[in-house]
Design an enzyme around this catalytic site. Structure first.
Site, PDB file in Angstrom:
ATOM      1  N   LYS A 105       4.366   0.316   1.804  1.00  0.00           N
ATOM      2  CA  LYS A 105       4.963   1.276   0.869  1.00  0.00           C
ATOM      3  C   LYS A 105       3.906   2.066   0.104  1.00  0.00           C
ATOM      4  O   LYS A 105       4.169   3.177  -0.334  1.00  0.00           O
ATOM      5  CB  LYS A 105       5.921   0.565  -0.068  1.00  0.00           C
ATOM      6  CG  LYS A 105       7.154   0.070   0.688  1.00  0.00           C
ATOM      7  CD  LYS A 105       8.247  -0.446  -0.210  1.00  0.00           C
ATOM      8  CE  LYS A 105       9.509  -0.750   0.580  1.00  0.00           C
ATOM      9  NZ  LYS A 105       9.360  -1.918   1.480  1.00  0.00           N
TER      10      LYS A 105
HETATM   11  C1  LIG Z   1      10.166  -2.201   2.546  1.00  0.00           C
HETATM   12  C2  LIG Z   1       9.662  -3.156   3.584  1.00  0.00           C
HETATM   13  C3  LIG Z   1      10.237  -3.229   4.874  1.00  0.00           C
HETATM   14  C4  LIG Z   1      11.442  -2.404   5.276  1.00  0.00           C
HETATM   15  O1  LIG Z   1      11.156  -1.039   5.372  1.00  0.00           O
HETATM   16  P1  LIG Z   1      12.352   0.039   5.391  1.00  0.00           P
HETATM   17  O2  LIG Z   1      11.696   1.348   5.234  1.00  0.00           O
HETATM   18  O3  LIG Z   1      13.223  -0.311   4.210  1.00  0.00           O
HETATM   19  O4  LIG Z   1      13.072  -0.115   6.686  1.00  0.00           O
HETATM   20  C5  LIG Z   1       9.679  -4.087   5.794  1.00  0.00           C
HETATM   21  N1  LIG Z   1       8.626  -4.871   5.468  1.00  0.00           N
HETATM   22  C6  LIG Z   1       8.065  -4.842   4.237  1.00  0.00           C
HETATM   23  C7  LIG Z   1       6.924  -5.753   3.944  1.00  0.00           C
HETATM   24  C8  LIG Z   1       8.549  -3.976   3.255  1.00  0.00           C
HETATM   25  O5  LIG Z   1       7.993  -3.971   2.030  1.00  0.00           O
END
Ligand SMILES: *Cc1c(COP(=O)(O)O)cnc(C)c1O
Length: 468
Positions: free
Chosen positions: A113
């Site tokens: 993220k």
């Molecule tokens: C947010 C997240 C996901 C999921 O990603 P999306 O964009 O919501 O599909 C998967 N793994 C981790 C570690 C995350 O922080």
């Protein structure tokens, strides 16, 4: 480039207006009027670019109302070796069976993220200064999103962050990551309750339209268009890193929750990136796997959402999924509106008739992984390749190995580092996950957090006081 809503009811907007908006006024999500098409000559020219330069080429196709020199400056400040640990920003590594891991978790909070959120921090600061506006971000987190948002927004002009988290329910590492921030514009609020209570408070505050307008309350959740656009970049970069020439194709396997990450992969493919397949990996919360194998989308409530050892994928209503469905139904906003009316009434929908297009035209397949699969994959990758992967990335690797075709190059997106999920790594390997440099002693730093009961009025009063 202008932006429209997936439900067809919004007058086209510019990029800068789209990114400060949550949902579109008609309840839909913003998408560009059409996807820019990348020629072979452009792809050839882009192969050798640095991450920041590639980001500039791609994002300037979407952010057409931001002057090029300003966008370039924002991106040069965002994608630096200092923030991401290496000049490559998103290096790849290869496992013994040819699977490629695209490292997306070397940013400040050790999850993918950061890739988009760091950009959002610099972009928001720029756009707000131009408009002469302020933004007070209110969010709820059970871990990754909140810390990525706080590390992206810390110290930014005209931005405050009020982040709610369930008191005592995050891991000590996650708590320390957020609560140890001492920046004056970051406000951690622990709620005596569960994640859902935090979420309910955010909704209650948002529904108080007068309060929301008076205090400029906004969000940075996963439907934010600028986050999606920033994620498109690493699909191109990952493609270049995993191949020797633009004659090759790759497939991407993505651990999915809200469908934000893989939605960016879908857009990259629509732009003409040579992507063979997009592989959706879910954990036990498998609404997306159910859709991609049957055509039936049946979102579930909290009572039917399991708490798993890949917690950031514990989602049973994928907020960005509507963007893909819009494309799948030929960009027919009226049909999307009708489908989501069915979702909102608790019935979901059935697009089994479109499953052929999902596979052939859009290249999607899926698979799921369980706690036992996760442990087995973490052990296997450690034993065979000497690499410790986190629980979410393990879900992706498990599914990639299951669905991979002969000769197919599959790039698995690493969505977090194992240090964030210490308990499961210990369960799998009988030892602690490696900690990246600079994180030793994190839990011993002084923490700043205010605790409230699950009461929206108390949170509102706190926001009022803080901004007074
Ligand atoms: C947010 C997240 C996901 C999921 O990603 P999306 O964009 O919501 O599909 C998967 N793994 C981790 C570690 C995350 O922080």
């Amino acid at each position: 480039m202008r932006y429209i809503s997936t439900r067809g009811g919004m007058a086209p907007l510019e990029f800068s207006d789209t990114i400060l908006m949550g949902l579109a006024p008609d309840g839909g999500l913003a998408l560009p009027e059409r996807y820019p098409q990348i020629s072979r000559a452009q792809l050839d020219a882009w192969r050798g670019l640095s991450y920041a330069d590639l980001a500039f080429e791609i994002i300037s196709l979407f952010a057409t109302d931001i002057p090029a020199v300003d966008l370039k400056d924002i991106l040069d400040r965002t994608y630096t070796a200092e923030v991401y640990g290496s000049a490559a920003i998103t290096p790849v590594k290869r496992l013994h069976d040819g699977l490629v891991i695209l490292e997306l978790s070397n940013g400040p909070t050790l999850a993918f993220k950061d890739m988009a959120m760091q950009f959002l921090g610099n972009l928001f600061e720029y756009v707000l200064a131009k408009k002469g506006e302020q933004l007070n971000i209110l969010g709820a987190t059970s871990g990754d999103t909140g810390s990525a948002a706080e590390y992206a927004m810390r110290g930014k002009q005209n931005i405050n962050v009020f982040m709610l988290s369930p008191d005592g329910l995050m891991s000590p590492f996650q708590r320390a990551q957020m609560y140890s921030l001492q920046d004056a514009n970051i406000h951690n609020i622990a709620i005596r309750g569960m994640f859902d209570d935090c979420q309910d408070i955010v909704k209650a505050v948002q529904n108080d339209h007068a309060f929301k307008a008076k205090y400029k309350v906004g969000t940075v959740n996963s439907i934010n268009w600028a986050r999606i656009v920033a994620q498109v970049v690493y699909y191109f970069k990952g493609y270049f890193n995993a191949t020797a020439s633009n004659d090759e194709q790759v497939s991407f396997c993505v651990p999915s929750g809200n469908f934000g990450n893989i939605c960016a992969g879908h857009i990259a493919r629509q732009m003409g990136l040579p992507v063979q397949r997009l592989i959706v990996a879910t954990n036990e919360n498998d609404v997306l796997d159910e859709f991609f194998s049957s055509g039936k989308y049946a979102p579930r409530g909290t009572a039917n959402t399991w708490v798993t050892s890949s917690p950031s994928m514990d989602i049973s209503k994928a907020s960005n999924f509507e963007r893909f469905i819009f494309d799948l139904v030929g960009r027919d906003g009226a049909q999307v509106k009708a489908l989501w009316a069915q979702v909102d009434s608790g019935n979901g929908f059935d697009l089994a008739a479109n499953l052929g297009a999902v596979r052939e035209q859009f290249g999607f397949v899926s698979g799921k992984s369980t706690h036992a699969d996760r442990l087995a994959t973490i052990r296997a990758v450690d034993a065979e390749d000497g690499v410790v992967v986190d629980t979410h990335t393990a879900d992706g690797i498990k599914v990639a190995r299951e669905v991979r075709l002969p000769g197919e190059t599959v790039v698995c997106l690493e969505t977090a580092l194992p240090a964030k999920f210490a308990d499961t790594i210990r369960e799998a390997l009988g030892r602690d996950a490696p900690r990246p440099d600079g994180f030793d002693g994190l839990e011993d730093l002084p923490q700043r957090v205010t605790v409230f009961d699950a009461d929206a009025a108390a949170v509102k009063a706190y926001i009022e006081q803080t901004l007074a």
